[in-house]
Write a protein that holds these residues in place. Structure first.
Motif, PDB file in Angstrom:
ATOM      1  N   VAL A  62       0.745  -1.060   0.103  1.00  0.00           N
ATOM      2  CA  VAL A  62      -0.089  -0.136   0.085  1.00  0.00           C
ATOM      3  C   VAL A  62       0.942   1.173  -0.078  1.00  0.00           C
ATOM      4  CG1 VAL A  62      -1.821   1.278   1.133  1.00  0.00           C
ATOM      5  CG2 VAL A  62      -1.815  -1.294   1.178  1.00  0.00           C
ATOM      6  N   THR A  63       0.505   2.435  -0.873  1.00  0.00           N
ATOM      7  CA  THR A  63       1.454   3.501  -0.905  1.00  0.00           C
ATOM      8  C   THR A  63       0.536   4.576  -0.326  1.00  0.00           C
ATOM      9  OG1 THR A  63       0.580   3.982  -3.069  1.00  0.00           O
ATOM     10  CG2 THR A  63       2.852   2.983  -2.596  1.00  0.00           C
ATOM     11  N   ILE A  64       1.137   5.600   0.324  1.00  0.00           N
ATOM     12  CA  ILE A  64       0.427   6.592   0.854  1.00  0.00           C
ATOM     13  C   ILE A  64       0.848   7.728   0.112  1.00  0.00           C
ATOM     14  CG2 ILE A  64       0.085   8.273   2.902  1.00  0.00           C
ATOM     15  CD1 ILE A  64       1.272   5.720   4.698  1.00  0.00           C
ATOM     16  N   ASP A  65      -0.183   8.336  -0.361  1.00  0.00           N
ATOM     17  CA  ASP A  65       0.311   9.658  -1.451  1.00  0.00           C
ATOM     18  C   ASP A  65      -0.930  10.605  -1.276  1.00  0.00           C
ATOM     19  OD1 ASP A  65       2.144   9.170  -3.567  1.00  0.00           O
ATOM     20  OD2 ASP A  65       1.180   7.153  -3.876  1.00  0.00           O
ATOM     21  N   ASN A  66      -0.354  11.813  -0.859  1.00  0.00           N
ATOM     22  CA  ASN A  66      -1.250  13.088  -0.655  1.00  0.00           C
ATOM     23  C   ASN A  66      -2.396  12.592   0.543  1.00  0.00           C
ATOM     24  OD1 ASN A  66      -1.943  15.539  -1.056  1.00  0.00           O
ATOM     25  ND2 ASN A  66      -3.538  15.204  -2.973  1.00  0.00           N
ATOM     26  N   TYR A  67      -1.914  12.323   1.645  1.00  0.00           N
ATOM     27  CA  TYR A  67      -3.012  12.024   2.711  1.00  0.00           C
ATOM     28  C   TYR A  67      -3.944  10.768   2.148  1.00  0.00           C
ATOM     29  CZ  TYR A  67      -0.988  15.922   4.730  1.00  0.00           C
ATOM     30  OH  TYR A  67      -0.398  17.030   5.434  1.00  0.00           O
ATOM     31  N   ASP A  68      -3.471   9.753   1.557  1.00  0.00           N
ATOM     32  CA  ASP A  68      -4.408   8.895   0.971  1.00  0.00           C
ATOM     33  C   ASP A  68      -3.671   7.413   0.772  1.00  0.00           C
ATOM     34  OD1 ASP A  68      -6.964   8.164   0.497  1.00  0.00           O
ATOM     35  OD2 ASP A  68      -7.018   9.305  -1.671  1.00  0.00           O
ATOM     36  N   PHE A  69      -4.635   6.451   1.261  1.00  0.00           N
ATOM     37  CA  PHE A  69      -3.912   5.106   1.121  1.00  0.00           C
ATOM     38  C   PHE A  69      -4.265   4.394  -0.355  1.00  0.00           C
ATOM     39  CE2 PHE A  69      -4.776   5.321   5.726  1.00  0.00           C
ATOM     40  CZ  PHE A  69      -3.262   4.961   6.245  1.00  0.00           C
ATOM     41  N   GLY A  70      -3.383   3.853  -1.273  1.00  0.00           N
ATOM     42  CA  GLY A  70      -3.824   3.086  -2.308  1.00  0.00           C
ATOM     43  C   GLY A  70      -3.276   1.852  -2.366  1.00  0.00           C
ATOM     44  N   PRO A  71      -3.817   0.629  -2.806  1.00  0.00           N
ATOM     45  CA  PRO A  71      -5.188   0.695  -2.812  1.00  0.00           C
ATOM     46  C   PRO A  71      -5.916   0.881  -1.175  1.00  0.00           C
ATOM     47  CG  PRO A  71      -4.184  -1.456  -3.656  1.00  0.00           C
ATOM     48  CD  PRO A  71      -3.227  -0.723  -3.365  1.00  0.00           C
ATOM     49  N   LYS A  72      -7.114   1.296  -1.129  1.00  0.00           N
ATOM     50  CA  LYS A  72      -7.798   1.598   0.107  1.00  0.00           C
ATOM     51  C   LYS A  72      -8.139   0.198   0.826  1.00  0.00           C
ATOM     52  CE  LYS A  72     -10.019   5.871  -1.257  1.00  0.00           C
ATOM     53  NZ  LYS A  72      -8.894   6.554  -1.469  1.00  0.00           N
ATOM     54  N   VAL A  73      -8.475  -0.825  -0.142  1.00  0.00           N
ATOM     55  CA  VAL A  73      -9.143  -1.874   0.584  1.00  0.00           C
ATOM     56  C   VAL A  73      -8.234  -2.894  -0.009  1.00  0.00           C
ATOM     57  CG1 VAL A  73     -10.896  -3.496   1.025  1.00  0.00           C
ATOM     58  CG2 VAL A  73     -11.240  -0.918   0.746  1.00  0.00           C
ATOM     59  N   ILE A  74      -7.360  -3.738   0.757  1.00  0.00           N
ATOM     60  CA  ILE A  74      -6.536  -4.917   0.165  1.00  0.00           C
ATOM     61  C   ILE A  74      -7.254  -6.244   0.839  1.00  0.00           C
ATOM     62  CG2 ILE A  74      -4.731  -3.465  -0.261  1.00  0.00           C
ATOM     63  CD1 ILE A  74      -3.192  -4.839   1.685  1.00  0.00           C
ATOM     64  N   LYS A  75      -6.990  -7.312   0.042  1.00  0.00           N
ATOM     65  CA  LYS A  75      -7.118  -8.825   0.422  1.00  0.00           C
ATOM     66  C   LYS A  75      -5.854  -9.394   0.695  1.00  0.00           C
ATOM     67  CE  LYS A  75      -9.864 -10.575  -2.601  1.00  0.00           C
ATOM     68  NZ  LYS A  75     -10.891 -10.871  -3.188  1.00  0.00           N
ATOM     69  N   VAL A  76      -5.617 -10.211   1.753  1.00  0.00           N
ATOM     70  CA  VAL A  76      -4.324 -10.739   2.064  1.00  0.00           C
ATOM     71  C   VAL A  76      -4.595 -12.210   2.441  1.00  0.00           C
ATOM     72  CG1 VAL A  76      -2.987  -8.774   2.153  1.00  0.00           C
ATOM     73  CG2 VAL A  76      -3.655  -9.778   4.257  1.00  0.00           C
ATOM     74  N   LYS A  77      -3.899 -12.950   2.770  1.00  0.00           N
ATOM     75  CA  LYS A  77      -3.859 -14.203   3.161  1.00  0.00           C
ATOM     76  C   LYS A  77      -3.203 -14.296   4.520  1.00  0.00           C
ATOM     77  CE  LYS A  77      -4.539 -17.262  -0.872  1.00  0.00           C
ATOM     78  NZ  LYS A  77      -4.872 -16.178  -1.660  1.00  0.00           N
ATOM     79  N   VAL A  78      -3.723 -15.054   5.534  1.00  0.00           N
ATOM     80  CA  VAL A  78      -3.216 -15.211   6.940  1.00  0.00           C
ATOM     81  C   VAL A  78      -1.724 -15.393   6.894  1.00  0.00           C
ATOM     82  CG1 VAL A  78      -3.037 -16.590   9.084  1.00  0.00           C
ATOM     83  CG2 VAL A  78      -5.218 -16.088   7.799  1.00  0.00           C
ATOM     84  N   GLY A  79      -1.047 -14.863   7.651  1.00  0.00           N
ATOM     85  CA  GLY A  79       0.732 -14.760   7.389  1.00  0.00           C
ATOM     86  C   GLY A  79       1.265 -13.987   6.252  1.00  0.00           C
ATOM     87  N   ASP A  80       0.597 -13.291   5.458  1.00  0.00           N
ATOM     88  CA  ASP A  80       1.106 -12.203   4.550  1.00  0.00           C
ATOM     89  C   ASP A  80       1.535 -10.944   5.406  1.00  0.00           C
ATOM     90  OD1 ASP A  80       0.883 -13.566   2.494  1.00  0.00           O
ATOM     91  OD2 ASP A  80      -0.911 -12.747   1.647  1.00  0.00           O
ATOM     92  N   THR A  81       2.777 -10.337   5.091  1.00  0.00           N
ATOM     93  CA  THR A  81       3.329  -9.232   5.405  1.00  0.00           C
ATOM     94  C   THR A  81       2.734  -8.295   4.672  1.00  0.00           C
ATOM     95  OG1 THR A  81       4.756 -10.509   6.587  1.00  0.00           O
ATOM     96  CG2 THR A  81       5.176  -7.956   6.078  1.00  0.00           C
ATOM     97  N   VAL A  82       2.308  -7.110   4.965  1.00  0.00           N
ATOM     98  CA  VAL A  82       1.541  -5.785   4.169  1.00  0.00           C
ATOM     99  C   VAL A  82       2.631  -4.703   4.534  1.00  0.00           C
ATOM    100  CG1 VAL A  82      -0.026  -4.109   3.651  1.00  0.00           C
ATOM    101  CG2 VAL A  82      -0.859  -6.647   4.381  1.00  0.00           C
ATOM    102  N   THR A  83       3.133  -4.053   3.218  1.00  0.00           N
ATOM    103  CA  THR A  83       4.044  -3.020   3.465  1.00  0.00           C
ATOM    104  C   THR A  83       3.598  -1.978   3.058  1.00  0.00           C
ATOM    105  OG1 THR A  83       5.842  -4.595   3.201  1.00  0.00           O
ATOM    106  CG2 THR A  83       6.356  -2.149   2.618  1.00  0.00           C
ATOM    107  N   TRP A  84       3.444  -0.666   3.848  1.00  0.00           N
ATOM    108  CA  TRP A  84       2.940   0.466   3.456  1.00  0.00           C
ATOM    109  C   TRP A  84       4.161   1.487   3.205  1.00  0.00           C
ATOM    110  CZ3 TRP A  84       0.449  -2.518   7.227  1.00  0.00           C
ATOM    111  CH2 TRP A  84      -0.912  -2.761   7.169  1.00  0.00           C
ATOM    112  N   THR A  85       4.355   2.103   2.193  1.00  0.00           N
ATOM    113  CA  THR A  85       5.394   3.014   1.835  1.00  0.00           C
ATOM    114  C   THR A  85       4.868   4.436   1.826  1.00  0.00           C
ATOM    115  OG1 THR A  85       6.238   1.335   0.650  1.00  0.00           O
ATOM    116  CG2 THR A  85       7.007   3.711   0.056  1.00  0.00           C
TER     117      THR A  85
END
Ligand code: CO
Length: 139
Positions: free
Chosen positions: A59-82
């Motif tokens: 997920v990226t943060i641009d101009n005070y906004d998350f993108g994508p806003k809604v994500i789907k992952v699997k148990v054990g996945d690591t999500v990275t926000w930039t």
């Protein structure tokens, strides 16, 4: 009789003044970033629409906004926000729990990572900017 009319007039003016003040202050809750108020309501509306979920772990943060806003992952996945903004943001679950993110502020070019170990829908926001909202659906 005249006094009563005057009193009613004063109350009416006071009520109007308070209403005008409330409208004026609510309209400029964050005047420092003009783009936020325009995207604010659309962000809140689309945030909980789980059918818009995108399979992604980044997920990226641009101009005070998350993108994508809604994500789907699997148990054990690591999500990275930039964070691509020059201001610091954080990833904090709306409902605190041991299995939900509760990150510190991170600045431009930095990332925050969180591994989801339990299935569920995790709504999150940014601590200093609570109108920044996103969702991680863990399946
Ligand atoms: Co923020």
């Amino acid at each position: 009789m005249k006094d009563k009319k005057v009193t009613i007039m004063i109350i009416a003016v006071a009520v109007l003044a308070i209403a005008a003040l409330l409208i004026a202050t609510s309209g400029q809750k964050d005047k420092s970033s003009v783009t936020i108020s325009s995207t604010d309501s659309s962000t809140a509306k689309s945030q909980t629409t789980t059918k818009d979920a995108v399979a992604a772990t980044a997920v990226t943060i641009d101009n005070y906004d998350f993108g994508p806003k809604v994500i789907k992952v699997k148990v054990g996945d690591t999500v990275t926000w930039t964070n691509n903004d020059s201001v610091k943001h954080s990833i904090v679950a709306d409902q605190a729990s041991d299995t939900a993110p509760n990150g510190d502020l991170f600045g431009k070019g930095e990332t925050y990572k969180f591994t989801f170990t339990k299935a569920g829908t995790y709504n999150y926001h940014c601590m200093p900017h609570p109108y920044m909202k996103g969702t991680v659906i863990v399946e």
